[in-house]
Scaffold this motif. Sequence first.
Motif, PDB file in Angstrom:
ATOM      1  N   VAL A  77       0.859  -1.181   0.000  1.00  0.00           N
ATOM      2  CA  VAL A  77       0.000   0.000   0.000  1.00  0.00           C
ATOM      3  C   VAL A  77       0.897   1.233   0.000  1.00  0.00           C
ATOM      4  CG1 VAL A  77      -0.174   0.083   2.538  1.00  0.00           C
ATOM      5  CG2 VAL A  77      -1.983   1.113   1.146  1.00  0.00           C
ATOM      6  N   SER A  78       0.464   2.260  -0.679  1.00  0.00           N
ATOM      7  CA  SER A  78       1.203   3.518  -0.692  1.00  0.00           C
ATOM      8  C   SER A  78       1.004   4.253   0.628  1.00  0.00           C
ATOM      9  CB  SER A  78       0.699   4.399  -1.842  1.00  0.00           C
ATOM     10  OG  SER A  78       1.187   5.716  -1.716  1.00  0.00           O
ATOM     11  N   VAL A  79       2.104   4.707   1.215  1.00  0.00           N
ATOM     12  CA  VAL A  79       2.046   5.620   2.359  1.00  0.00           C
ATOM     13  C   VAL A  79       2.730   6.929   1.949  1.00  0.00           C
ATOM     14  CG1 VAL A  79       1.837   3.834   4.124  1.00  0.00           C
ATOM     15  CG2 VAL A  79       4.114   4.608   3.443  1.00  0.00           C
ATOM     16  N   GLN A  80       2.706   7.188   0.657  1.00  0.00           N
ATOM     17  CA  GLN A  80       3.351   8.354   0.063  1.00  0.00           C
ATOM     18  C   GLN A  80       2.375   9.517   0.003  1.00  0.00           C
ATOM     19  OE1 GLN A  80       6.645   8.899  -1.143  1.00  0.00           O
ATOM     20  NE2 GLN A  80       5.765  10.934  -1.057  1.00  0.00           N
ATOM     21  N   TYR A  81       2.788  10.669   0.535  1.00  0.00           N
ATOM     22  CA  TYR A  81       1.989  11.871   0.385  1.00  0.00           C
ATOM     23  C   TYR A  81       2.389  12.551  -0.918  1.00  0.00           C
ATOM     24  CZ  TYR A  81       6.275  13.738   2.444  1.00  0.00           C
ATOM     25  OH  TYR A  81       7.585  14.026   2.717  1.00  0.00           O
ATOM     26  N   GLY A  82       1.532  13.371  -1.434  1.00  0.00           N
ATOM     27  CA  GLY A  82       1.802  14.065  -2.688  1.00  0.00           C
ATOM     28  C   GLY A  82       0.526  14.225  -3.485  1.00  0.00           C
ATOM     29  N   GLY A  83       0.629  14.840  -4.625  1.00  0.00           N
ATOM     30  CA  GLY A  83      -0.541  15.151  -5.431  1.00  0.00           C
ATOM     31  C   GLY A  83      -0.830  14.133  -6.511  1.00  0.00           C
ATOM     32  N   GLU A  84      -1.346  14.647  -7.627  1.00  0.00           N
ATOM     33  CA  GLU A  84      -1.778  13.793  -8.723  1.00  0.00           C
ATOM     34  C   GLU A  84      -0.641  12.958  -9.309  1.00  0.00           C
ATOM     35  OE1 GLU A  84      -3.845  16.114 -11.637  1.00  0.00           O
ATOM     36  OE2 GLU A  84      -5.201  16.948 -10.133  1.00  0.00           O
ATOM     37  N   ALA A  85       0.576  13.468  -9.314  1.00  0.00           N
ATOM     38  CA  ALA A  85       1.704  12.706  -9.861  1.00  0.00           C
ATOM     39  C   ALA A  85       1.909  11.414  -9.077  1.00  0.00           C
ATOM     40  CB  ALA A  85       2.981  13.544  -9.847  1.00  0.00           C
ATOM     41  N   VAL A  86       1.763  11.472  -7.767  1.00  0.00           N
ATOM     42  CA  VAL A  86       1.894  10.285  -6.929  1.00  0.00           C
ATOM     43  C   VAL A  86       0.775   9.300  -7.247  1.00  0.00           C
ATOM     44  CG1 VAL A  86       1.725   9.438  -4.551  1.00  0.00           C
ATOM     45  CG2 VAL A  86       3.162  11.406  -5.077  1.00  0.00           C
TER      46      VAL A  86
END
Length: 186
Positions: A89-98
């Motif tokens: 699972v992604s635990v990455q913050y960020g916008g549409e690129a993420v």
Amino acid sequence: GPHCYATHEELIAAHGEPDAYIPMGSLPGVLGMGSRDIGPYLDWKIPVRRRPLVGLAWRGGTAKTHKQSRTLKLADLQPILNVDGVDFVSVQYGGEAVEREAAATGLTHHAEAVADFSALHAIIGNCDLVITVPQTAAHQAGAMGVPCWVLCPDEASWQWGPNAPDWYDSVACERGAWADIIPAVA
């Protein structure tokens, strides 16, 4: 819960210049904890699952905090994503690129966690392991006692370099060149 902003600029655009702020990694010092005293200081109930859940974060920092030396492409983590018997699972913050990057690899990404720090906290709290570049996810995992492997490149800043203090008992730094670290972690 508190709202998490990916950049200082986003915070200013939403609320104006803050009166004060503190990096999450400085929180233990404010709480009077030494590097060996830091145990879990955030709590989250973890439900039982059949397969291990591993959270991934691949981008860290801003231009001021050496983003270029602590950011990967999610595709660089493919050897880890290829491990059988594990859910990621992604635990990455960020916008549409993420979101686009996660979708391209089939990685589950919860968009609400980008805008809501407590949602990101809940996802990390439910992971059996977090694998991340040097960024907030490492501090969140450490604060909750969630096992975490930080991919620390050779040019990591002092907080993650070879003489870094042991911030949290549950966090281990894997140091070296990205090309060596990623296959070893997989």
